[in-house]
Design a protein around this motif. Structure first.
Motif, PDB file in Angstrom:
ATOM      1  N   THR A  30     -29.008  13.422 -18.793  1.00 53.15           N
ATOM      2  CA  THR A  30     -28.954  14.699 -19.496  1.00 53.15           C
ATOM      3  C   THR A  30     -28.365  15.780 -18.601  1.00 53.15           C
ATOM      4  N   ASN A  31     -28.750  15.779 -17.333  1.00 55.84           N
ATOM      5  CA  ASN A  31     -28.201  16.754 -16.383  1.00 55.84           C
ATOM      6  C   ASN A  31     -26.702  16.562 -16.204  1.00 55.84           C
ATOM      7  N   VAL A  32     -26.271  15.316 -16.155  1.00 58.34           N
ATOM      8  CA  VAL A  32     -24.839  15.025 -16.022  1.00 58.34           C
ATOM      9  C   VAL A  32     -24.089  15.585 -17.229  1.00 58.34           C
ATOM     10  N   MET A  33     -24.680  15.452 -18.414  1.00 59.29           N
ATOM     11  CA  MET A  33     -24.042  15.963 -19.626  1.00 59.29           C
ATOM     12  C   MET A  33     -23.995  17.491 -19.639  1.00 59.29           C
ATOM     13  N   GLY A  34     -24.882  18.134 -18.885  1.00 61.92           N
ATOM     14  CA  GLY A  34     -24.947  19.586 -18.880  1.00 61.92           C
ATOM     15  C   GLY A  34     -23.741  20.249 -18.239  1.00 61.92           C
ATOM     16  N   GLY A  35     -23.068  19.556 -17.368  1.00 64.21           N
ATOM     17  CA  GLY A  35     -21.845  20.065 -16.745  1.00 64.21           C
ATOM     18  C   GLY A  35     -20.711  19.105 -17.024  1.00 64.21           C
ATOM     19  N   PRO A  36     -20.172  19.130 -18.236  1.00 65.34           N
ATOM     20  CA  PRO A  36     -19.265  18.063 -18.658  1.00 65.34           C
ATOM     21  C   PRO A  36     -17.925  18.018 -17.932  1.00 65.34           C
ATOM     22  N   GLY A  37     -17.551  19.066 -17.221  1.00 63.37           N
ATOM     23  CA  GLY A  37     -16.249  19.052 -16.542  1.00 63.37           C
ATOM     24  C   GLY A  37     -16.136  17.929 -15.533  1.00 63.37           C
TER      25      GLY A  37
END
Length: 115
Positions: A30-37
């Motif tokens: 979920t954290n990885v998805m929070g900064g999608p760049g």
């Protein structure tokens, strides 16, 4: 990608095969998805690795780290392959939607695949 592979390796080292370990992984995803760049750049690297061998070292480390995590929960090679494919698929799909998966959604899928 190497940093994410290292985070996954550390998570695998601490995983004891219990369902609670899946919660930690779901939160990480979920954290990885929070900064999608950054995630988008990693999938661009995946596509480049499909055409050129040089980036395959980094993409291979990521896949090995995912498999290492799965092996803390199962020794079934088909389930390990399914897990690595599902995680990558969920992350990629998350990039393609306006509403990426929540930690609870990630965890539900991870439990289904590994437990």
């Amino acid at each position: 990608m190497d940093q994410d592979a290292e985070r996954m390796r550390r998570l695998a080292e601490n995983a004891d095969g219990s369902p609670e370990g899946l919660t930690a992984l779901a939160e990480l995803l979920t954290n990885v998805m929070g900064g999608p760049g950054r995630l988008l750049a990693e999938y661009e690297l995946h596509l480049l690795a499909a055409r050129r061998p040089e980036p395959r070292t980094s993409t291979g480390r990521w896949l090995e780290a995912l498999a290492g995590y799965a092996l803390r929960h199962t020794d079934d090679p088909v389930r390990v392959q399914t897990f690595t494919s599902v995680v990558d698929g969920l992350l990629l799909q998350g990039l393609l939607t306006d509403t990426p998966p929540t930690a609870a959604e990630f965890e539900a899928v991870l439990r289904h695949v590994l437990l």
